[in-house]
Design a protein around this motif. Structure first.
Motif, PDB file in Angstrom:
ATOM      1  N   ILE A 507       0.821  -1.217   0.000  1.00 32.34           N
ATOM      2  CA  ILE A 507       0.000   0.000   0.000  1.00 32.34           C
ATOM      3  C   ILE A 507       0.852   1.263   0.000  1.00 32.34           C
ATOM      4  O   ILE A 507       0.420   2.337  -0.392  1.00 32.34           O
ATOM      5  CB  ILE A 507      -0.956  -0.001   1.220  1.00 32.34           C
ATOM      6  CG1 ILE A 507      -2.047   1.055   1.063  1.00 32.34           C
ATOM      7  CG2 ILE A 507      -0.193   0.229   2.500  1.00 32.34           C
ATOM      8  CD1 ILE A 507      -3.354   0.526   0.748  1.00 32.34           C
ATOM      9  N   ASP A 509       3.599   1.463  -1.826  1.00 24.84           N
ATOM     10  CA  ASP A 509       4.347   1.362  -3.085  1.00 24.84           C
ATOM     11  C   ASP A 509       5.758   0.816  -2.895  1.00 24.84           C
ATOM     12  O   ASP A 509       6.662   1.086  -3.702  1.00 24.84           O
ATOM     13  CB  ASP A 509       4.402   2.715  -3.808  1.00 24.84           C
ATOM     14  CG  ASP A 509       3.063   3.094  -4.418  1.00 24.84           C
ATOM     15  OD1 ASP A 509       2.253   2.174  -4.685  1.00 24.84           O
ATOM     16  OD2 ASP A 509       2.820   4.286  -4.633  1.00 24.84           O
ATOM     17  N   ASP A 551      -4.503  -6.804  -1.510  1.00 22.85           N
ATOM     18  CA  ASP A 551      -4.862  -6.067  -0.294  1.00 22.85           C
ATOM     19  C   ASP A 551      -6.341  -5.693  -0.384  1.00 22.85           C
ATOM     20  O   ASP A 551      -6.755  -4.999  -1.325  1.00 22.85           O
ATOM     21  CB  ASP A 551      -3.989  -4.809  -0.191  1.00 22.85           C
ATOM     22  CG  ASP A 551      -4.135  -4.117   1.159  1.00 22.85           C
ATOM     23  OD1 ASP A 551      -5.230  -4.191   1.751  1.00 22.85           O
ATOM     24  OD2 ASP A 551      -3.157  -3.483   1.606  1.00 22.85           O
ATOM     25  N   ARG A 553      -8.017  -3.537   0.947  1.00 19.77           N
ATOM     26  CA  ARG A 553      -8.242  -2.097   0.960  1.00 19.77           C
ATOM     27  C   ARG A 553      -8.204  -1.489  -0.441  1.00 19.77           C
ATOM     28  O   ARG A 553      -8.642  -0.361  -0.642  1.00 19.77           O
ATOM     29  CB  ARG A 553      -7.199  -1.421   1.852  1.00 19.77           C
ATOM     30  CG  ARG A 553      -7.338  -1.755   3.328  1.00 19.77           C
ATOM     31  CD  ARG A 553      -6.162  -1.226   4.125  1.00 19.77           C
ATOM     32  NE  ARG A 553      -4.915  -1.922   3.802  1.00 19.77           N
ATOM     33  CZ  ARG A 553      -3.739  -1.650   4.360  1.00 19.77           C
ATOM     34  NH1 ARG A 553      -3.659  -0.684   5.274  1.00 19.77           N
ATOM     35  NH2 ARG A 553      -2.664  -2.339   4.027  1.00 19.77           N
ATOM     36  N   THR A 554      -7.662  -2.239  -1.431  1.00 18.20           N
ATOM     37  CA  THR A 554      -7.573  -1.702  -2.796  1.00 18.20           C
ATOM     38  C   THR A 554      -8.350  -2.561  -3.790  1.00 18.20           C
ATOM     39  O   THR A 554      -8.152  -2.442  -4.999  1.00 18.20           O
ATOM     40  CB  THR A 554      -6.097  -1.629  -3.237  1.00 18.20           C
ATOM     41  OG1 THR A 554      -5.556  -2.960  -3.293  1.00 18.20           O
ATOM     42  CG2 THR A 554      -5.282  -0.797  -2.278  1.00 18.20           C
ATOM     43  N   SER A 555      -9.217  -3.438  -3.289  1.00 21.21           N
ATOM     44  CA  SER A 555      -9.909  -4.387  -4.163  1.00 21.21           C
ATOM     45  C   SER A 555     -10.826  -3.721  -5.172  1.00 21.21           C
ATOM     46  O   SER A 555     -11.136  -4.285  -6.226  1.00 21.21           O
ATOM     47  CB  SER A 555     -10.707  -5.388  -3.326  1.00 21.21           C
ATOM     48  OG  SER A 555     -11.664  -4.712  -2.530  1.00 21.21           O
ATOM     49  N   LEU A 557     -10.193  -0.921  -6.750  1.00 20.50           N
ATOM     50  CA  LEU A 557      -9.424  -0.139  -7.717  1.00 20.50           C
ATOM     51  C   LEU A 557      -9.144  -0.954  -8.980  1.00 20.50           C
ATOM     52  O   LEU A 557      -9.217  -2.182  -8.965  1.00 20.50           O
ATOM     53  CB  LEU A 557      -8.102   0.305  -7.084  1.00 20.50           C
ATOM     54  CG  LEU A 557      -8.203   1.222  -5.857  1.00 20.50           C
ATOM     55  CD1 LEU A 557      -6.806   1.499  -5.294  1.00 20.50           C
ATOM     56  CD2 LEU A 557      -8.907   2.528  -6.212  1.00 20.50           C
ATOM     57  N   GLU A 561      -3.816  -0.513 -10.287  1.00 21.31           N
ATOM     58  CA  GLU A 561      -3.662   0.295  -9.078  1.00 21.31           C
ATOM     59  C   GLU A 561      -3.845  -0.514  -7.796  1.00 21.31           C
ATOM     60  O   GLU A 561      -3.693   0.025  -6.699  1.00 21.31           O
ATOM     61  CB  GLU A 561      -4.672   1.445  -9.107  1.00 21.31           C
ATOM     62  CG  GLU A 561      -4.475   2.406 -10.270  1.00 21.31           C
ATOM     63  CD  GLU A 561      -5.500   3.533 -10.273  1.00 21.31           C
ATOM     64  OE1 GLU A 561      -5.993   3.873  -9.183  1.00 21.31           O
ATOM     65  OE2 GLU A 561      -5.808   4.062 -11.361  1.00 21.31           O
ATOM     66  N   GLN A 562      -4.157  -1.794  -7.926  1.00 22.31           N
ATOM     67  CA  GLN A 562      -4.326  -2.612  -6.726  1.00 22.31           C
ATOM     68  C   GLN A 562      -2.970  -2.862  -6.061  1.00 22.31           C
ATOM     69  O   GLN A 562      -1.932  -2.893  -6.714  1.00 22.31           O
ATOM     70  CB  GLN A 562      -4.989  -3.942  -7.082  1.00 22.31           C
ATOM     71  CG  GLN A 562      -6.453  -3.803  -7.448  1.00 22.31           C
ATOM     72  CD  GLN A 562      -7.117  -5.143  -7.695  1.00 22.31           C
ATOM     73  OE1 GLN A 562      -6.535  -6.196  -7.453  1.00 22.31           O
ATOM     74  NE2 GLN A 562      -8.354  -5.116  -8.166  1.00 22.31           N
ATOM     75  N   ARG A 563      -2.989  -3.055  -4.748  1.00 25.03           N
ATOM     76  CA  ARG A 563      -1.794  -3.318  -3.988  1.00 25.03           C
ATOM     77  C   ARG A 563      -1.935  -4.640  -3.237  1.00 25.03           C
ATOM     78  O   ARG A 563      -3.014  -5.232  -3.197  1.00 25.03           O
ATOM     79  CB  ARG A 563      -1.505  -2.163  -3.012  1.00 25.03           C
ATOM     80  CG  ARG A 563      -1.182  -0.849  -3.722  1.00 25.03           C
ATOM     81  CD  ARG A 563       0.084  -0.972  -4.550  1.00 25.03           C
ATOM     82  NE  ARG A 563       0.426   0.260  -5.255  1.00 25.03           N
ATOM     83  CZ  ARG A 563       0.180   0.480  -6.529  1.00 25.03           C
ATOM     84  NH1 ARG A 563      -0.484  -0.436  -7.259  1.00 25.03           N
ATOM     85  NH2 ARG A 563       0.565   1.608  -7.111  1.00 25.03           N
TER      86      ARG A 563
END
Length: 718
Positions: A507, A509, A551, A553-555, A557, A561-563
């Motif tokens: 998250i 980067d 992650d 928290r980025t599902s 996106l 851009e997902q992490r």
């Protein structure tokens, strides 16, 4: 078939019988390199200790000169005799006979391998190599150039470092024999399978010797439209420059041209959730599908013996792979009543792959505190560069045609014009490593093998729009203990690791830390019947940690851009039994049973067979000189794969769709007769029960294995 159970009898077999000596020498037809009882000179001995299914040593586990019984890991060897007896002419058929290895045939010309629940990606030739470029093997690679195949199960951190804690497969190439020799084979079998093979050694003089192998094979298949044309050439030239120094240069060439190959495979369920059941011959390929693979490997090797049992070995290998394909994929879910609902997908794919591998090590004996010990230290460099490209047809309408019922499909569809949507890769990977290992004789009958490998791994480039830049370093420890309880029985324990660099970002980067694999193993090994039989029992516990998972928290996106986060990964625990050698005068066998449980990924656990039984056995009749029979069998328990849920409008809407493959066994038989020392004939029958089975559920698609088939081979030697 009943599941094989570990019983007290199995354990007793490993412990009960007596032998007189430890393993005497390396059982390699071509090189049993040194007997150095006198520290004054090097003596090179050539020959075979036992011409059967029992190998006494391997070279890919540690670089130390150790017998299999002294290696604190599970090891098995597919010998030259086993390859010949059952006509295991391609590496998939050969590896399928190894204890604990599962061959995942997802397509006709693309294969994955697993062991103990993890992908096997480390394949070596004479002890050096890099993980497979894409984690799988392409084309029908031949075994004719190899003398034997070594399989070291678990993480092989010392010699590989990068990869999964599954297994390492080490192909040992043929080398010149002690005297001039020539062997010619001709075989013909089902599906117009025609094969010619020549294998010869020439002792030119006291300094120079050469060995050459040539193969040509053309065959159709049980699958509609599928055929292959394969040519192999191999040349190995060695020069004994002095009594202590040898130099060799070798080259292998494999050209495999497949027509009508599938890309992807059959859909396994209908829209109502019920299972499809196609004829075994059903193939999704178009009549213009093709996949040509050309592989070249050049190896330069220098070996030098010093006084006092020390040896230097340097190897350089340059490998190239060139692939040219025109492929046709079928996707979608067919309607049960009409068979319609799938779509074709054409693509042209080309790959250019180059490997440069260098390895330099020195090993020998030394004395410390009044005892003799062994040590090996070396450096390793590997560089891989590959470029590939994919083209499509988005404009003519031929690139994505609607498919008829696959039961009626004859492969007839217009060939697309591949000029659209160019995508591809340009990636370079580099690994630098240094390793050291010592085998320390602490007290009588107790040896400790301790060492480690430092790996620096980096990659750069881009693959299908994703950046591949990654760099990491890792020290990989190895520790093993071997205690000889009695002359015929040893107990061992070992711990080793692997690592695999990841390119996924967290998250913040930052690149995730590497995937780390740990392998713990304890077991016993016993040498029986004066060393003619080697039996082992092992328990293993493998953990893979920090595996990248999305992650949450980025599902929401976009994918770019997902992490990711590092998850616990997969673990497996289980046991293996491996028995190889002469069970009874004239009866040679290789027997393996693996039983393990996978935790951490229900999907992997479901589609991976966790009970595997392998048996290869031949019996030489004493009453009929030259006549022998044999059986080669593999069995696996049931597997399954969840395929989503039944859609609305059907009776079972919302229910989970599960594809199942019940437990099955494949039995091959052979018989051969040696008329005299020059001429022999053999007959092989494969899948004699005509079992119908899916080759794999590794992917959501699959195809069926070959029905009963037969071949006959004539061999002439001089």
């Amino acid at each position: 078939m009943k599941t094989v159970k570990l019983s007290p009898i199995c354990v007793a077999l490993l412990c009960s019988l007596n032998i007189n000596n430890k393993v005497l020498a390396e059982s390699d037809t071509n090189i049993i390199e040194s007997e150095r009882a006198q520290k004054i000179e090097t003596i090179e001995v050539r020959g075979r200790y036992i011409d059967g299914y029992n190998a006494h040593s391997v070279s890919g586990a540690s670089r130390l000169d150790l017998a299999i019984s002294d290696i604190p890991q599970s090891v098995s060897v597919i010998t030259d005799a086993q390859l010949r007896d059952f006509q295991l002419t391609d590496i998939n058929a050969a590896i399928d006979s190894a204890t604990g290895i599962n061959v995942e045939r997802i397509e006709t010309d693309r294969t994955y391998y697993t062991a103990r629940g993890f992908d096997v990606t480390n394949f070596q030739v004479d002890g050096i190599g890099l993980p497979l470029t894409s984690g799988n093997n392409h084309a029908d690679e031949d075994t004719a150039i190899y003398d034997r195949i070594e399989v070291i199960r678990g993480a092989n951190g010392l010699m590989t470092g990068v990869g999964n804690p599954s297994a390492t497969v080490n192909f040992i190439r043929k080398r010149p024999m002690a005297s001039n020799a020539l062997s010619l084979n001709a075989s013909y079998g089902s599906f117009d399978n025609m094969r010619l093979q020549a294998d010869g050694t020439a002792r030119i003089n006291d300094t120079f010797a050469a060995r050459a192998v040539a193969v040509t094979q053309r065959k159709d298949a049980y699958l509609d439209r599928y055929s292959t044309d394969k040519n192999v050439f191999y040349l190995f030239v060695e020069a004994n420059l002095t009594d202590e120094t040898s130099l060799s240069l070798s080259h292998s060439y494999i050209n495999n041209d497949a027509k009508g190959n599938n890309w992807g495979a059959l859909p396994l369920f209908y829209t109502d959730g019920s299972a499809t059941d196609y004829d075994r011959s059903t193939n999704t390929s178009a009549d213009w599908s093709n996949w040509k693979v050309v592989k070249n490997n050049t190896v330069l090797e220098l070996s030098h013996y010093f006084a006092d049992d020390w040896r230097l070995r340097a190897t350089y290998s340059h490998k190239t792979t060139d692939e040219d394909t025109e492929l046709f994929y079928v996707y979608g879910t067919p309607d049960r009543a009409t068979g319609l609902g799938t779509t074709g997908y054409g693509s042209e794919y080309d790959l250019d792959d180059k490997h440069d591998l260098a390895d330099l090590y020195i090993n020998g004996d030394f004395e410390l505190f009044g005892r003799e010990h062994q040590i090996v230290t070396g450096v390793n460099y590997a560089k891989l560069r590959y470029t590939d490209s994919s083209l499509y047809d988005n404009t003519t309408g031929n690139g994505f045609p609607a498919m008829p019922d696959l039961k009626l499909w004859d492969g007839n569809t217009p060939k697309p014009i591949f000029k659209d949507g160019l995508r591809g890769s340009d990636v370079e990977r580099e690994q630098k490593a240094a390793y050291v290992t010592g085998r320390f004789n602490l007290i009588d009958d107790l040896h400790v093998i301790a060492g480690g490998r430092y790996n620096h791994w980096q990659a750069k480039g881009e693959s299908y729009g994703k950046e591949q830049d990654v760099e990491d370093s890792q020290f990989i420890p190895y520790l093993g203990v071997v205690y000889r309880l009695m002359p015929e029985l040893v107990a061992y324990a070992s711990y080793t690791e692997t690592f695999l660099a990841q390119k996924e970002l967290d998250i913040n980067d930052n690149m995730l830390d590497p995937v780390t694999g740990e392998s713990r193993e304890v077991g016993i090994k016993s040498e029986l019947f004066d060393g003619r039989l080697l039996a082992s029992l092992a328990y293993f516990d493998i953990q893979q940690t920090n595996l990248a998972k999305p992650d949450p928290r980025t599902s929401e996106l976009p994918p770019t851009e997902q992490r990711y986060i590092g998850a616990e990964g997969i673990s497996s625990q289980g046991f293996e039994i491996d028995i190889a050698g002469e069970l009874y005068p004239g009866l040679n066998a290789s027997i393996g049973y693996t039983d393990f449980d996978i935790e951490g990924d229900d999907k992997v656990a479901a589609y991976t067979p966790n009970k595997l039984f392998k048996l290869a056995a031949t019996y030489d009749f004493r009453a009929i000189d030259g006549f022998s029979v044999g059986v080669n069998m593999r069995w696996q328990d049931s597997i399954s794969r969840e395929q989503g849920v039944v859609g609305d409008g059907f009776a079972h809407a919302g229910e989970t769709i599960v594809t199942e493959q019940k437990a099955y066994g494949i039995i091959d038989l052979m018989a051969k007769y040696q008329f005299n020392e020059n001429l022999g004939v053999s007959v092989n029958a494969n899948n004699v029960t005509d079992e119908k089975y899916l080759t794999s559920l590794y992917w959501a698609q699959g195809f069926y294995g070959a029905p009963a088939n037969y071949s006959a081979t004539i061999t002439w030697k001089m």
